[in-house]
Design a protein around this motif. Sequence first.
Motif, mmCIF file in Angstrom:
data_model
loop_
_atom_site.group_PDB
_atom_site.id
_atom_site.type_symbol
_atom_site.label_atom_id
_atom_site.label_comp_id
_atom_site.label_asym_id
_atom_site.label_seq_id
_atom_site.Cartn_x
_atom_site.Cartn_y
_atom_site.Cartn_z
ATOM 1 N N SER A 13 0.824 -1.218 0.000
ATOM 2 C CA SER A 13 0.000 0.000 0.000
ATOM 3 C C SER A 13 0.857 1.266 0.000
ATOM 4 C CB SER A 13 -0.918 0.025 1.229
ATOM 5 O OG SER A 13 -1.827 -1.049 1.183
ATOM 6 N N VAL A 14 2.125 1.131 0.404
ATOM 7 C CA VAL A 14 3.022 2.298 0.392
ATOM 8 C C VAL A 14 4.243 2.024 -0.492
ATOM 9 C CG1 VAL A 14 2.247 3.220 2.617
ATOM 10 C CG2 VAL A 14 4.092 1.547 2.591
ATOM 11 N N ALA A 15 4.011 1.212 -1.536
ATOM 12 C CA ALA A 15 5.125 0.772 -2.379
ATOM 13 C C ALA A 15 5.676 1.888 -3.253
ATOM 14 C CB ALA A 15 4.673 -0.389 -3.266
ATOM 15 N N ASP A 16 4.787 2.754 -3.737
ATOM 16 C CA ASP A 16 5.229 3.848 -4.610
ATOM 17 C C ASP A 16 4.316 5.052 -4.396
ATOM 18 O OD1 ASP A 16 2.843 3.295 -6.057
ATOM 19 O OD2 ASP A 16 3.903 1.804 -7.257
ATOM 20 N N HIS A 17 4.562 6.113 -5.160
ATOM 21 C CA HIS A 17 3.822 7.347 -4.922
ATOM 22 C C HIS A 17 2.334 7.186 -5.191
ATOM 23 C CE1 HIS A 17 2.372 11.482 -5.920
ATOM 24 N NE2 HIS A 17 2.878 11.663 -4.717
ATOM 25 N N GLN A 18 2.026 6.484 -6.281
ATOM 26 C CA GLN A 18 0.618 6.299 -6.628
ATOM 27 C C GLN A 18 -0.125 5.532 -5.514
ATOM 28 O OE1 GLN A 18 0.146 4.072 -10.192
ATOM 29 N NE2 GLN A 18 -1.776 5.074 -10.737
ATOM 30 N N ALA A 19 0.526 4.498 -5.019
ATOM 31 C CA ALA A 19 -0.081 3.700 -3.946
ATOM 32 C C ALA A 19 -0.281 4.570 -2.700
ATOM 33 C CB ALA A 19 0.801 2.500 -3.627
ATOM 34 N N MET A 20 0.728 5.363 -2.371
ATOM 35 C CA MET A 20 0.617 6.236 -1.192
ATOM 36 C C MET A 20 -0.511 7.250 -1.357
ATOM 37 S SD MET A 20 4.265 7.164 0.462
ATOM 38 C CE MET A 20 5.385 5.930 1.120
ATOM 39 N N LEU A 21 -0.653 7.733 -2.581
ATOM 40 C CA LEU A 21 -1.699 8.722 -2.846
ATOM 41 C C LEU A 21 -3.097 8.117 -2.641
ATOM 42 C CD1 LEU A 21 -1.344 11.637 -3.645
ATOM 43 C CD2 LEU A 21 -1.436 10.973 -6.051
ATOM 44 N N ARG A 22 -3.247 6.859 -3.079
ATOM 45 C CA ARG A 22 -4.529 6.169 -2.849
ATOM 46 C C ARG A 22 -4.815 6.081 -1.354
ATOM 47 N NH1 ARG A 22 -3.220 2.314 -7.259
ATOM 48 N NH2 ARG A 22 -1.969 1.216 -5.717
ATOM 49 N N CYS A 23 -3.786 5.750 -0.583
ATOM 50 C CA CYS A 23 -3.968 5.621 0.868
ATOM 51 C C CYS A 23 -4.289 6.986 1.481
ATOM 52 C CB CYS A 23 -2.714 5.060 1.520
ATOM 53 S SG CYS A 23 -2.312 3.415 0.921
ATOM 54 N N ALA A 24 -3.622 8.018 0.994
ATOM 55 C CA ALA A 24 -3.871 9.361 1.523
ATOM 56 C C ALA A 24 -5.337 9.741 1.304
ATOM 57 C CB ALA A 24 -2.940 10.363 0.855
ATOM 58 N N ASN A 25 -5.885 9.328 0.172
ATOM 59 C CA ASN A 25 -7.295 9.632 -0.080
ATOM 60 C C ASN A 25 -8.236 8.845 0.815
ATOM 61 O OD1 ASN A 25 -7.601 11.771 -2.095
ATOM 62 N ND2 ASN A 25 -6.260 10.439 -3.305
ATOM 63 N N ILE A 26 -7.821 7.645 1.181
ATOM 64 C CA ILE A 26 -8.617 6.880 2.155
ATOM 65 C C ILE A 26 -8.678 7.657 3.477
ATOM 66 C CG2 ILE A 26 -8.580 4.795 3.609
ATOM 67 C CD1 ILE A 26 -7.534 3.259 1.152
ATOM 68 N N ILE A 27 -7.534 8.214 3.875
ATOM 69 C CA ILE A 27 -7.489 9.002 5.114
ATOM 70 C C ILE A 27 -8.379 10.239 4.985
ATOM 71 C CG2 ILE A 27 -5.959 10.336 6.653
ATOM 72 C CD1 ILE A 27 -5.578 7.236 6.696
ATOM 73 N N LYS A 28 -8.295 10.859 3.822
ATOM 74 C CA LYS A 28 -9.056 12.091 3.604
ATOM 75 C C LYS A 28 -10.570 11.849 3.646
ATOM 76 C CE LYS A 28 -8.859 16.087 0.557
ATOM 77 N NZ LYS A 28 -8.229 16.624 -0.666
#
Length: 447
Positions: A13-28
């Motif tokens: 889930s934190v493998a690359d920038h795109q993956a991190m961005l998806r997770c950040a949106n889950i938080i948002k």
Amino acid sequence: MTNLTIAKFGGTSVADHQAMLRCANIIKNDHSNRVVVVSASSGVTNYLVRLAQANVSSQEQAQLISNIKTIQLNISQHLENKAEINDEILTVLAGLTQLASAQAQQYNAQKTDAILACGEQMSSILFSDVLTSIGIASEYFDVREVMQTNSLYGKAVVDIEALKANCAANLQEKLINKVIVTQGFIGRDGLGHTTTLGRGGSDYSAALLAEALNADKLAIWTDVVGIFTTDPRITAQARAIPEISFGEAAEMATFGAKILHPATLIPAMRHNIPVFVGSSKEPEKGGTQIQQQVASNPTFRSIALRKEQTLVTVKSPAMLHASGFLAQVFSILAKHELSVDLITTSEISVALTFDNPAGSTQSLITNAVVKELEQLCEVSVEHGLSLVAVIGNNLHTTKGISRSIFDSIGDVNVRMICHGASANNFCFLVPEIEANSVVEQLHEALF
Ligand code: ASP
Ligand code: MG
């Protein structure tokens, strides 16, 4: 604090920038997410494990560090704050290089943990900035400030009372205005040295923080849409389970379902915190809800499979009508820090199984263990076995359970059966080469 979710993101889930961005949106998208616990970016811990070994040449060392650097800088290059974040990552990598060269000269368990911790340090620095980049006020927090452990490097034990007190004093009030981003897997001992909780331990860290912070929910975000009736790589019939009880899920995690670290549910159960498991790639697909009370309690819920089991049989005529034999056997095992999974006994022999951690090249049952046991009894060691665990409800009091299970796998040589100790679990050993087909047939018959 009311309505608090601890969200944990695994390596993929934190493998690359795109993956991190998806997770950040889950938080948002859910304001209850106030604490984020991250694993190291996918692949990084494996490189670090190699780096921490004693026999690594300086050339290989440089290559490993360069691989790690590539993974992390590929993420930071997308960030607005790039220069600053790169500096932070390069500082961690400089420390890592120093540790690795010291390690090459002389292996040291404490330094190993300091090396392994670098992965989580870097991913949390990066993730905190990714959150900022989408407009979420976030703060990097070094979990070692609160995650106090003993000095058992590699599998450190957390002092839960100290963790609670530390969270109340140093972390609780930070959650009010910001999303806190912190590390799974790592802690600090009384000497001030970094420790780790064992491979895959980030889930457990997140659960401990959920307990210590009185969270309402723990969300484990991974790369599959929840817990399945069995490993979908074994049968395409496997399907996601929407809801499962703590007891069943704990048996599953212990007996092979790789999705959760086995200890994760202990703090959640202790504090009755519901746990959600879902995919950060497809959050819209939902996931599995693990909680105390569930709407349905089917007899059969899932099948877990654990490969590379070692079966040790100890036999002694002295056991006949004698007392204390098992205590002697177990004290030898305890001395060698071996944990027994299944056990069956007959008049003069006892069979025990042990789990070989995935990917380990050496058997846990060393010559030293065998020699010591042999002073007491005859010992035989068998490999090439898999443990199949059928998970469900009231298995110990429901009629016809064993017929339902064994009718479907007809001519397989079942090497050992364990049933009756748990309401949620019926386990047996089969030859490794037949294990996948056993699970496939069982799944077909039971679901
Ligand atoms: N990064 C550590 C590992 O790969 C801990 C974790 O991801 O849970 O084992
Ligand atoms: Mg994991």
